[in-house]
Design a protein around this motif. Structure first.
Motif: not given
Length: 133
Positions: A79-95
């Motif tokens: 996720v970019p920092s800062p994360w700008i409203v309206g832009e995509w962010a990618t999170f990874t969930v490790v199960q």
């Protein structure tokens, strides 16, 4: 009989063997580590001192248990920092399961949501949608 459990990356563990009578024995074990489990059975004879019988090796493959949300990890390093409203962010969930075993593929659907109130920290929640794909 003697029974020993061997799991790659873990110390060998002697398992309890219960004589049931009439030449039968029982070995019970609850697995907590996913992967290949080798159970080595050796017949022990009182005489002669050397055992001429080769060991019997049972190879069992243990799969991870159900997804446990408390053990799952969320990776937001992309996720970019800062994360700008309206832009995509990618999170990874490790199960992972309740024992911390990685679950590479699961039919269970997990929901991920991110929320924040104005500029500042964002909270990422993972929830169990409890339905199957």
């Amino acid at each position: 009989f003697e029974a020993t459990l061997n799991v790659k990356g873990h110390a060998s563990e002697r398992l309890a063997v219960e004589e049931k009578g009439h030449g039968t024995y029982q070995v019970s074990y609850v697995a907590t580590v996913a992967g290949c489990h080798n159970i080595v059975l050796v017949a022990k004879h009182l005489t002669p001192p050397r055992n001429p019988d080769p060991p019997v090796v049972l190879t069992l493959v243990c799969l991870p248990a159900e997804v446990d949300l408390a053990q799952c990890e969320v990776d937001a390093s992309a996720v970019p920092s800062p994360w700008i409203v309206g832009e995509w962010a990618t999170f990874t969930v490790v199960q992972k399961d309740r024992f911390g075993n990685l679950i590479e593929a699961s039919p269970r659907s997990l929901g991920v949501s991110a929320s924040g109130d104005g500029p500042g920290p964002v909270t990422v929640d993972v929830d169990d949608r409890a339905h199957f794909a």
